[in-house]
Design a protein around this motif. Structure first.
Motif, PDB file in Angstrom:
ATOM      1  N   ILE A 220       4.518 -14.064   1.162  1.00 35.86           N
ATOM      2  CA  ILE A 220       3.154 -13.943   1.421  1.00 35.86           C
ATOM      3  C   ILE A 220       2.540 -13.072   1.338  1.00 35.86           C
ATOM      4  CG2 ILE A 220       0.947 -15.814   1.709  1.00 35.86           C
ATOM      5  CD1 ILE A 220       2.949 -17.898   1.001  1.00 35.86           C
ATOM      6  N   LEU A 221       3.423 -12.660   2.608  1.00 38.02           N
ATOM      7  CA  LEU A 221       2.719 -11.798   3.653  1.00 38.02           C
ATOM      8  C   LEU A 221       2.594 -10.436   2.389  1.00 38.02           C
ATOM      9  CD1 LEU A 221       3.233 -12.900   7.087  1.00 38.02           C
ATOM     10  CD2 LEU A 221       1.636 -12.739   6.373  1.00 38.02           C
ATOM     11  N   GLY A 222       4.091 -10.429   2.474  1.00 38.76           N
ATOM     12  CA  GLY A 222       4.084  -8.566   1.724  1.00 38.76           C
ATOM     13  C   GLY A 222       3.854  -8.282   0.276  1.00 38.76           C
ATOM     14  N   VAL A 223       3.425  -9.374  -0.498  1.00 42.01           N
ATOM     15  CA  VAL A 223       2.418  -9.440  -1.749  1.00 42.01           C
ATOM     16  C   VAL A 223       0.896  -9.677  -1.642  1.00 42.01           C
ATOM     17  CG1 VAL A 223       4.932 -10.306  -2.697  1.00 42.01           C
ATOM     18  CG2 VAL A 223       3.179 -12.106  -3.071  1.00 42.01           C
ATOM     19  N   GLY A 224       0.173 -10.052  -0.841  1.00 42.66           N
ATOM     20  CA  GLY A 224      -0.550 -10.660  -0.131  1.00 42.66           C
ATOM     21  C   GLY A 224      -1.484  -9.510   0.278  1.00 42.66           C
ATOM     22  N   ALA A 225      -0.671  -8.581   0.750  1.00 40.59           N
ATOM     23  CA  ALA A 225      -1.342  -7.482   1.525  1.00 40.59           C
ATOM     24  C   ALA A 225      -2.218  -6.408   0.746  1.00 40.59           C
ATOM     25  CB  ALA A 225      -0.491  -6.703   2.009  1.00 40.59           C
ATOM     26  N   PRO A 226      -1.332  -6.043  -1.208  1.00 44.22           N
ATOM     27  CA  PRO A 226      -2.493  -5.476  -1.759  1.00 44.22           C
ATOM     28  C   PRO A 226      -3.269  -6.005  -2.035  1.00 44.22           C
ATOM     29  CG  PRO A 226       0.194  -5.393  -1.675  1.00 44.22           C
ATOM     30  CD  PRO A 226      -0.180  -6.483  -1.173  1.00 44.22           C
ATOM     31  N   LEU A 227      -3.433  -7.431  -2.226  1.00 45.50           N
ATOM     32  CA  LEU A 227      -4.443  -7.885  -2.627  1.00 45.50           C
ATOM     33  C   LEU A 227      -5.346  -7.843  -1.505  1.00 45.50           C
ATOM     34  CD1 LEU A 227      -3.248 -10.897  -4.718  1.00 45.50           C
ATOM     35  CD2 LEU A 227      -3.668  -8.713  -5.637  1.00 45.50           C
ATOM     36  N   LEU A 228      -5.101  -8.278  -0.254  1.00 43.13           N
ATOM     37  CA  LEU A 228      -6.216  -8.160   1.055  1.00 43.13           C
ATOM     38  C   LEU A 228      -7.231  -7.122   0.622  1.00 43.13           C
ATOM     39  CD1 LEU A 228      -7.471 -10.578   2.997  1.00 43.13           C
ATOM     40  CD2 LEU A 228      -5.822  -9.475   4.557  1.00 43.13           C
ATOM     41  N   GLY A 229      -6.144  -6.011   1.178  1.00 46.16           N
ATOM     42  CA  GLY A 229      -6.802  -5.062   0.609  1.00 46.16           C
ATOM     43  C   GLY A 229      -7.425  -4.893  -0.095  1.00 46.16           C
ATOM     44  N   TYR A 230      -7.555  -4.902  -1.308  1.00 50.85           N
ATOM     45  CA  TYR A 230      -7.906  -4.859  -2.447  1.00 50.85           C
ATOM     46  C   TYR A 230      -9.163  -5.080  -2.292  1.00 50.85           C
ATOM     47  CZ  TYR A 230      -9.896  -4.023  -7.163  1.00 50.85           C
ATOM     48  OH  TYR A 230     -10.705  -4.170  -8.291  1.00 50.85           O
ATOM     49  N   SER A 231      -9.363  -6.361  -2.155  1.00 53.84           N
ATOM     50  CA  SER A 231     -10.743  -7.490  -2.333  1.00 53.84           C
ATOM     51  C   SER A 231     -11.723  -7.473  -0.414  1.00 53.84           C
ATOM     52  CB  SER A 231     -10.352  -8.391  -2.215  1.00 53.84           C
ATOM     53  OG  SER A 231      -9.724  -9.249  -1.736  1.00 53.84           O
ATOM     54  N   VAL A 232     -10.941  -7.716   0.084  1.00 56.15           N
ATOM     55  CA  VAL A 232     -11.545  -7.555   1.237  1.00 56.15           C
ATOM     56  C   VAL A 232     -12.363  -6.397   2.446  1.00 56.15           C
ATOM     57  CG1 VAL A 232     -11.737  -8.710   4.013  1.00 56.15           C
ATOM     58  CG2 VAL A 232     -10.514  -9.994   2.573  1.00 56.15           C
ATOM     59  N   GLY A 233     -11.061  -5.323   2.056  1.00 56.25           N
ATOM     60  CA  GLY A 233     -11.003  -4.193   2.100  1.00 56.25           C
ATOM     61  C   GLY A 233     -12.137  -3.206   1.339  1.00 56.25           C
ATOM     62  N   GLY A 234     -11.923  -3.564  -0.241  1.00 56.94           N
ATOM     63  CA  GLY A 234     -12.836  -3.192  -0.219  1.00 56.94           C
ATOM     64  C   GLY A 234     -14.513  -3.640  -0.691  1.00 56.94           C
ATOM     65  N   VAL A 235     -14.785  -4.649  -0.023  1.00 55.59           N
ATOM     66  CA  VAL A 235     -16.011  -5.045   0.690  1.00 55.59           C
ATOM     67  C   VAL A 235     -16.378  -4.694   1.875  1.00 55.59           C
ATOM     68  CG1 VAL A 235     -17.559  -7.287   1.098  1.00 55.59           C
ATOM     69  CG2 VAL A 235     -15.601  -7.555  -1.110  1.00 55.59           C
ATOM     70  N   LEU A 236     -16.103  -4.534   2.752  1.00 55.75           N
ATOM     71  CA  LEU A 236     -15.848  -4.210   4.167  1.00 55.75           C
ATOM     72  C   LEU A 236     -16.407  -3.209   3.619  1.00 55.75           C
ATOM     73  CD1 LEU A 236     -13.373  -6.436   6.132  1.00 55.75           C
ATOM     74  CD2 LEU A 236     -15.790  -6.806   5.801  1.00 55.75           C
ATOM     75  N   ILE A 237     -15.339  -2.655   3.227  1.00 51.52           N
ATOM     76  CA  ILE A 237     -15.537  -0.467   3.343  1.00 51.52           C
ATOM     77  C   ILE A 237     -17.131  -0.127   2.855  1.00 51.52           C
ATOM     78  CG2 ILE A 237     -14.673   1.821   3.255  1.00 51.52           C
ATOM     79  CD1 ILE A 237     -13.721  -0.018   5.621  1.00 51.52           C
ATOM     80  N   GLY A 238     -17.022  -0.687   1.594  1.00 49.10           N
ATOM     81  CA  GLY A 238     -18.380  -0.121   0.782  1.00 49.10           C
ATOM     82  C   GLY A 238     -19.028  -1.144   0.499  1.00 49.10           C
ATOM     83  N   GLY A 239     -19.717  -1.864   1.822  1.00 46.75           N
ATOM     84  CA  GLY A 239     -20.532  -2.797   2.004  1.00 46.75           C
ATOM     85  C   GLY A 239     -21.175  -1.839   3.331  1.00 46.75           C
ATOM     86  N   LEU A 240     -19.846  -1.385   4.029  1.00 45.66           N
ATOM     87  CA  LEU A 240     -20.615  -0.370   5.075  1.00 45.66           C
ATOM     88  C   LEU A 240     -20.671   0.952   4.439  1.00 45.66           C
ATOM     89  CD1 LEU A 240     -17.532  -0.573   8.169  1.00 45.66           C
ATOM     90  CD2 LEU A 240     -20.260  -1.925   7.996  1.00 45.66           C
ATOM     91  N   ARG A 241     -20.917   0.991   3.568  1.00 47.13           N
ATOM     92  CA  ARG A 241     -20.868   2.770   3.211  1.00 47.13           C
ATOM     93  C   ARG A 241     -22.117   3.175   2.703  1.00 47.13           C
ATOM     94  NH1 ARG A 241     -15.647   5.462  -0.346  1.00 47.13           N
ATOM     95  NH2 ARG A 241     -17.566   7.103  -0.633  1.00 47.13           N
ATOM     96  N   VAL A 242     -22.882   1.996   1.752  1.00 51.63           N
ATOM     97  CA  VAL A 242     -23.641   2.158   1.261  1.00 51.63           C
ATOM     98  C   VAL A 242     -25.373   1.117   2.150  1.00 51.63           C
ATOM     99  CG1 VAL A 242     -22.422   1.106  -1.148  1.00 51.63           C
ATOM    100  CG2 VAL A 242     -23.920  -0.743   0.536  1.00 51.63           C
ATOM    101  N   GLY A 243     -24.796   0.935   3.454  1.00 48.36           N
ATOM    102  CA  GLY A 243     -25.560   0.282   3.782  1.00 48.36           C
ATOM    103  C   GLY A 243     -26.460  -0.876   3.549  1.00 48.36           C
ATOM    104  N   VAL A 244     -27.202  -2.057   4.550  1.00 45.04           N
ATOM    105  CA  VAL A 244     -27.651  -2.748   3.896  1.00 45.04           C
ATOM    106  C   VAL A 244     -29.029  -3.185   2.679  1.00 45.04           C
ATOM    107  CG1 VAL A 244     -29.280  -5.034   4.703  1.00 45.04           C
ATOM    108  CG2 VAL A 244     -27.163  -4.081   6.295  1.00 45.04           C
TER     109      VAL A 244
END
Length: 282
Positions: A220-244
């Motif tokens: 689960i960790l092996g195949v879930g890490a890419p999905l976690l990076g894509y979704s959660v990472g994309g939301v966090l980094i994208g949100g930080l880049r555009v601002g509130v």
């Protein structure tokens, strides 16, 4: 892999049989090997998981120590072995009674075990405790594999090349996941409605999830890490880049700009974890 679990048992019994040469007679070696194999099958409870079978074998301890215990048991019973320089009279009668229906106790059966069994038991216990608490030396399996080229005794002759030969399907799954990440920067035409990297990742994910070399958590960790990076990472980094203050459209644009990179990072983390656990499978 079923073949891998059975091979571990065969290798262990073979080591015990080899150690019995010069100690037990031919009929005694055969009887000893048969009883050892039967006891292992009882202890493994039909498990085909290589990791679980390795733990069972660790509980039995050093095969050489088991042979010594068998020799002592026969000596205490007055049965001549090959080690005896001058077998007593009536050896044929003793040979007929040299077998027993009882197998020598293993480390968990109580009583003070011999030094070899105590050492192997301590190693197995420390490893089990380390897995249970998530502690212990970090990346010990990778270090042992790296050391094996200079010191084969560090891994019992096992190294990365051996792992690849013994787990070709699992290695192929890891390679497919890496290829999926490497395809992200290329703007390839979609297959139906799916992007090519996603399709390739799905193939690798199915192979990982259907494997028995890793535990369910590792898969689960092996195949879930890419999905976690894509979704959660994309939301966090994208949100930080555009601002509130930015709107939804700006956020979506930034999300798709960074989500691919985060997918690649997540895949790298998952692949490293799977490779580490595969090297540490035994």
């Amino acid at each position: 892999m079923i073949e891998r679990a059975d091979q571990l048992v065969l290798n262990y019994v073979s080591k015990a049989a080899d150690a019995a040469h010069g100690v037990l007679r031919a009929d005694q070696r055969l009887d000893f090997a048969k009883r050892l194999r039967a006891r292992i099958e009882v202890e493994r409870h039909g498990s085909q998981n290589a990791r679980e079978v390795a733990k069972v074998l660790a509980r039995f301890g050093d095969p050489v120590a088991l042979v010594e215990r068998e020799a002592h048991r026969l000596a205490d019973a007055g049965v001549a072995t090959k080690r005896d320089a001058a077998p007593a009279a009536g050896a044929d009668t003793q040979r007929a009674t040299g077998s027993t229906l009882h197998f020598p106790a293993i480390a968990d059966d109580g009583g003070p075990p011999p030094p070899g069994v105590r050492a192997y038991r301590k190693i197995a216990q420390e490893r089990l405790e380390g897995e249970g608490r998530g502690r212990g030396l970090p990346f010990a399996g990778l270090r042992r594999a790296a050391m094996s080229s200079a010191n084969p005794m560090a891994t019992g002759g096992r190294d990365a090349r051996t792992i690849v030969k013994e787990h070709p399907r699992d290695t192929a799954a890891i390679v497919i996941l890496v290829v999926a990440a490497l395809l992200v920067p290329f703007e390839l035409p979609a297959l139906a409605i799916f992007q090519v990297p996603l399709v390739v990742w799905a193939v690798g994910a199915v192979m990982v999830l259907s494997s028995t070399s890793w535990s369910l958590r590792d898969r689960i960790l092996g195949v879930g890490a890419p999905l976690l990076g894509y979704s959660v990472g994309g939301v966090l980094i994208g949100g930080l880049r555009v601002g509130v203050e930015a709107g939804v459209q700006a956020f979506v644009t930034q999300f798709f700009d960074v989500s691919g990179t985060m997918f690649m990072i997540g895949t790298g983390v998952g692949v490293v974890w799977l490779a580490y656990r595969l090297l540490d499978v035994t």
